[in-house]
Design a protein around this motif. Structure first.
Motif, PDB file in Angstrom:
ATOM      1  N   SER A 184      24.009 118.866   6.410  1.00 60.41           N
ATOM      2  CA  SER A 184      24.724 118.397   5.352  1.00 60.41           C
ATOM      3  C   SER A 184      25.454 119.270   4.659  1.00 60.41           C
ATOM      4  CB  SER A 184      23.918 117.070   4.686  1.00 60.41           C
ATOM      5  OG  SER A 184      23.221 117.738   3.579  1.00 60.41           O
ATOM      6  N   THR A 231      22.154 120.049  13.116  1.00 65.63           N
ATOM      7  CA  THR A 231      23.049 119.376  12.232  1.00 65.63           C
ATOM      8  C   THR A 231      22.525 119.530  10.490  1.00 65.63           C
ATOM      9  OG1 THR A 231      23.602 117.789  13.773  1.00 65.63           O
ATOM     10  CG2 THR A 231      24.526 117.330  11.703  1.00 65.63           C
ATOM     11  N   LYS A 273      25.205 118.822   1.493  1.00 69.26           N
ATOM     12  CA  LYS A 273      24.359 119.313   0.287  1.00 69.26           C
ATOM     13  C   LYS A 273      23.371 120.344   0.612  1.00 69.26           C
ATOM     14  CE  LYS A 273      23.582 114.750  -1.247  1.00 69.26           C
ATOM     15  NZ  LYS A 273      22.450 113.639  -1.504  1.00 69.26           N
ATOM     16  N   HIS A 274      22.848 120.739   1.962  1.00 68.19           N
ATOM     17  CA  HIS A 274      22.427 122.046   2.192  1.00 68.19           C
ATOM     18  C   HIS A 274      23.227 123.112   2.084  1.00 68.19           C
ATOM     19  CE1 HIS A 274      19.804 119.085   4.867  1.00 68.19           C
ATOM     20  NE2 HIS A 274      19.030 119.854   4.565  1.00 68.19           N
ATOM     21  N   VAL A 315      28.048 120.833  10.655  1.00 70.25           N
ATOM     22  CA  VAL A 315      28.005 120.454   9.229  1.00 70.25           C
ATOM     23  C   VAL A 315      28.888 119.102   9.104  1.00 70.25           C
ATOM     24  CG1 VAL A 315      28.652 121.029   6.979  1.00 70.25           C
ATOM     25  CG2 VAL A 315      28.087 122.674   8.645  1.00 70.25           C
ATOM     26  N   GLU A 316      27.969 118.196   8.538  1.00 66.27           N
ATOM     27  CA  GLU A 316      28.599 116.796   8.330  1.00 66.27           C
ATOM     28  C   GLU A 316      28.437 116.517   6.986  1.00 66.27           C
ATOM     29  OE1 GLU A 316      26.155 114.097  10.724  1.00 66.27           O
ATOM     30  OE2 GLU A 316      27.193 114.651  12.461  1.00 66.27           O
ATOM     31  N   LYS A 317      29.288 115.433   6.423  1.00 63.73           N
ATOM     32  CA  LYS A 317      29.006 115.148   4.920  1.00 63.73           C
ATOM     33  C   LYS A 317      28.008 114.869   4.611  1.00 63.73           C
ATOM     34  CE  LYS A 317      33.546 113.962   2.990  1.00 63.73           C
ATOM     35  NZ  LYS A 317      34.537 112.899   2.357  1.00 63.73           N
ATOM     36  N   GLU A 318      27.320 113.725   5.366  1.00 62.82           N
ATOM     37  CA  GLU A 318      26.060 113.442   5.006  1.00 62.82           C
ATOM     38  C   GLU A 318      25.443 112.932   6.355  1.00 62.82           C
ATOM     39  OE1 GLU A 318      25.426 109.807   2.444  1.00 62.82           O
ATOM     40  OE2 GLU A 318      27.136 110.681   1.143  1.00 62.82           O
ATOM     41  N   LEU A 319      23.828 113.285   6.269  1.00 69.07           N
ATOM     42  CA  LEU A 319      23.253 113.217   7.590  1.00 69.07           C
ATOM     43  C   LEU A 319      22.560 111.660   7.433  1.00 69.07           C
ATOM     44  CD1 LEU A 319      20.791 115.983   7.599  1.00 69.07           C
ATOM     45  CD2 LEU A 319      22.778 115.860   8.796  1.00 69.07           C
TER      46      LEU A 319
END
Length: 155
Positions: A110, A108, A112-113, A150-154
């Motif tokens: 984020s 997973t 940002k990555h 891909v998530e908004k925030e980890l």
């Protein structure tokens, strides 16, 4: 359409060679030497040029390079940054993507990555006129096909 002056000043192309070489690792031996040397290019000049252009990348990063060799034994070197899949695997900390993408999640990341990878890829000659959002969407699609969520925030 090209002007008459551009047409007259063009140099005839002998070959176009595409190589993937580790950053800063161009040496006159194989695989670089036989691929480029057969067109009578000065190998030391090529290696010095490539290594100078790729010194900002980590030494193990695979760099895609396109060498245009002209009839007068000169060359033009185009260097691209490492592939998106290489960046995704490094950011996720995995060796390879999922064998069953969409069914099994390999890792997973984020947004940002994804954004950081997009900023690096924006310097590529083929992506310099694309928006950061378009590059990010492309990277998210690549991540999905590799089984990386891909998530908004980890959390």
């Amino acid at each position: 359409m090209a002007s008459l002056k551009e047409i007259l000043t063009r140099r005839p192309v002998a070959a176009t060679v595409r190589l993937t070489i580790p950053a800063g690792g161009a040496r006159p031996g194989p695989p670089v030497g036989p691929a480029v040397g057969q067109y009578k290019v000065n190998l030391m000049a090529f290696c010095k040029d490539f290594n100078a252009r790729t010194q900002k990348y980590k030494p193990d990063a695979p760099i895609a390079a396109t060498v245009t060799v002209f009839k007068d034994n000169t060359f033009e070197l185009t260097v691209r940054s490492p592939s998106v899949t290489w960046y995704l695997k490094r950011a996720a900390g995995i060796e390879s993507g999922s064998g069953r993408a969409g069914h099994v999640v390999a890792s997973t990341l984020s947004l940002k990555h994804i954004y950081e990878i997009a900023k690096v890829k924006q310097s590529d000659p083929y992506c310099q006129y694309m928006s950061l959002e378009a590059i990010s969407k492309s990277i998210i699609g690549t991540a999905n096909s590799m089984g990386i969520k891909v998530e908004k925030e980890l959390a």
